[in-house]
Motif scaffolding. Structure first.
Motif, short mmCIF file in Angstrom:
data_model
loop_
_atom_site.label_atom_id
_atom_site.label_comp_id
_atom_site.label_asym_id
_atom_site.label_seq_id
_atom_site.Cartn_x
_atom_site.Cartn_y
_atom_site.Cartn_z
N UNK A 270 0.78 -1.23 0.00
CA UNK A 270 0.00 0.00 0.00
C UNK A 270 0.80 1.27 0.00
N UNK A 271 2.11 1.18 -0.17
CA UNK A 271 2.96 2.37 -0.17
C UNK A 271 3.33 2.73 -1.61
N UNK A 272 2.92 3.89 -2.10
CA UNK A 272 3.32 4.29 -3.46
C UNK A 272 4.84 4.49 -3.52
N UNK A 273 5.50 3.81 -4.44
CA UNK A 273 6.96 3.85 -4.55
C UNK A 273 7.35 4.18 -5.98
N UNK A 274 8.24 5.14 -6.13
CA UNK A 274 8.82 5.47 -7.43
C UNK A 274 10.31 5.16 -7.37
N UNK A 275 10.76 4.27 -8.23
CA UNK A 275 12.15 3.81 -8.20
C UNK A 275 12.88 4.27 -9.45
N UNK A 276 14.01 4.94 -9.23
CA UNK A 276 14.92 5.31 -10.32
C UNK A 276 16.25 4.63 -10.04
N UNK A 277 16.62 3.67 -10.90
CA UNK A 277 17.81 2.86 -10.64
C UNK A 277 18.70 2.87 -11.88
N UNK A 278 19.92 3.38 -11.70
CA UNK A 278 20.92 3.34 -12.75
C UNK A 278 22.12 2.57 -12.19
N UNK A 279 22.23 1.31 -12.52
CA UNK A 279 23.28 0.48 -11.91
C UNK A 279 24.66 0.90 -12.36
N UNK A 280 25.64 0.68 -11.52
CA UNK A 280 27.02 1.00 -11.90
C UNK A 280 27.57 -0.02 -12.88
N UNK A 281 28.60 0.38 -13.58
CA UNK A 281 29.27 -0.55 -14.47
C UNK A 281 30.04 -1.58 -13.65
N UNK A 282 30.13 -2.76 -14.18
CA UNK A 282 30.85 -3.80 -13.45
C UNK A 282 29.98 -4.41 -12.36
N UNK A 283 30.62 -5.12 -11.46
CA UNK A 283 29.93 -5.83 -10.39
C UNK A 283 30.48 -5.36 -9.04
N UNK A 284 29.75 -4.46 -8.34
CA UNK A 284 30.24 -3.98 -7.03
C UNK A 284 30.35 -5.14 -6.04
N UNK A 285 31.17 -5.02 -5.02
CA UNK A 285 31.27 -6.06 -3.99
C UNK A 285 29.91 -6.40 -3.40
N UNK A 286 29.69 -7.68 -3.13
CA UNK A 286 28.39 -8.11 -2.63
C UNK A 286 28.04 -7.44 -1.30
N UNK A 287 29.04 -7.25 -0.45
CA UNK A 287 28.74 -6.60 0.83
C UNK A 287 28.23 -5.18 0.63
N UNK A 288 28.77 -4.47 -0.36
CA UNK A 288 28.29 -3.12 -0.64
C UNK A 288 26.87 -3.17 -1.17
#
Length: 381
Positions: A270-288
């Motif tokens: 029930x929470x209106x959510x607007x998501x803007x996602x631009x992933x970084x190049x490569x594969x960041x560390x999993x912990x990050x």
């Protein structure tokens, strides 16, 4: 009543100037229109005005000197500034004398002497009422001011203590988070990692001399690695808490790819959510990636809990070597600001361990969380 703030040890410059002005005016009056003999008139003027300089340094003594001066008969009249002098001195008694019994004693003495001397003087008997009021009224007003001043000081002290305690609690929560993670990783994972290292040495030696004997160490490494992975998942599960059904959640830790699913789950709730996602190049560390996911998750949880009905905007985007996270809520019903738990404190510590910085603060109609994380994993300081 708590003791009043420290009084000056020397007469304040303002009080000295006031006493000098009142003395000059009174001397002019008794020179033009004596209230008694010349010497007595001057003594009364000096004895009435000079105590004003010590009204905050020695309020009790200043009031007693004035009351003593009132005992001197002045059959020809009285000082025109006499009421003003009495009001100032007895206000200072109420405002700057800590002991209530002393205030009552001085005020009572002033009222009695003032009334009696007024009745014995040339003024009309009703004037005695004014003599009583000019003593009791300012003393009561000063006492109220002293009470308010003490209350304000107590509130200031309490506020400072609360701020200190909150800061200490946040530091303790952050330290506890780091200690738990370090202890679990050391105690649970350390043994398996040691086994892997030893078996790797054995496998390397076997490959050099008798390759057929390398199978056993390699199998041991595979087994220890699987057990280590399971233990790591268990550690994270312990830190996150038990699953809803009371069993441990051994699913892989979430990352950047799971942000869309997190937003969908919030919308389903029930929470209106607007998501803007631009992933970084490569594969960041999993912990990050886990830290980014948890920051966004905590921000959504706070919006749902503390501002029901609010809409949430999420922006996760790479900016060069930095990953920017911005989560803001707006338009909901205010249910109190976040801060009752340690969620944001733990997230702030996790971000800091990655060399980043998290800021959480209220906005005009909601709450905003922002963080900047270096895409190159950094060690804890």
């Amino acid at each position: 009543m708590a003791p009043s703030p420290h009084r000056p040890t020397r007469p304040p410059r303002g009080d000295v100037v006031l006493a000098a002005v009142v003395l000059a005016a009174s001397l002019v009056q008794v020179a033009v229109a004596p209230i008694a003999g010349p010497v007595v008139s001057v003594l009364v003027a000096v004895g009435s005005a000079v105590p004003l300089a010590w009204r905050r340094v020695l309020p009790s003594t200043a009031a007693l000197v004035l009351v003593a001066v009132w005992l001197v008969p002045t059959p020809e009249g009285f000082l025109l500034l006499g009421y003003a002098i009495a009001g100032l001195l007895f206000y200072s008694v109420g405002a700057h004398v800590d002991e209530l019994w002393r205030v009552l004693l001085l005020t009572g003495a002033g009222v009695v002497v003032g009334v009696v001397m007024t009745l014995l003087g040339p003024e009309a008997p009703p004037t005695a009422i004014g003599s009583a009021l000019v003593v009791a009224g300012p003393a009561a007003a000063g006492r109220l001011v002293a009470h308010q001043r003490a209350q304000t000081e107590r509130l200031r002290t309490l506020t400072a203590e609360l701020v200190h305690e909150r800061a200490a609690a946040e530091r303790a929560a952050a330290a506890e988070e780091r200690t738990r993670i370090a202890r679990e990783l050391h105690d649970v994972i350390g043994h398996e990692v040691t086994v892997i290292a030893l078996q790797a040495d054995a496998a390397a030696a076997a490959l050099a001399k008798a390759p057929e004997r390398a199978a056993a160490p390699v199998a041991a490494i595979r087994s220890a690695a699987a057990e280590t992975l399971a233990e790591m998942r268990r550690v994270v599960g312990l830190l996150r808490g038990p699953a809803d059904d009371g069993t441990e959640d051994l699913r892989p830790q979430p990352g950047l790819a799971d942000l869309a699913a997190l937003a969908d789950a919030a919308r389903a709730a029930g929470t209106p959510v607007e998501l803007c996602f631009r992933p970084p190049a490569g594969h960041p560390p999993q912990s990050l990636q886990v830290t980014v996911y948890r920051v966004v998750q905590e921000a959504i949880t706070n919006a749902q809990r503390h501002a029901p009905g609010s809409s949430v905007r999420i922006r996760v985007a790479a900016d060069g070597d930095v990953l920017c996270i911005e989560v803001s809520s707006s338009g909901g019903r205010r249910g109190g600001p976040p801060g009752g738990g340690h969620g944001l404190v733990g997230m702030r510590e996790r971000v800091r361990l990655h060399g980043g910085r998290l800021v959480a603060e209220p906005t005009a109609d909601g709450f905003a969380v922002s963080a900047r994380l270096p895409l190159v994993l950094q060690g804890a300081p």
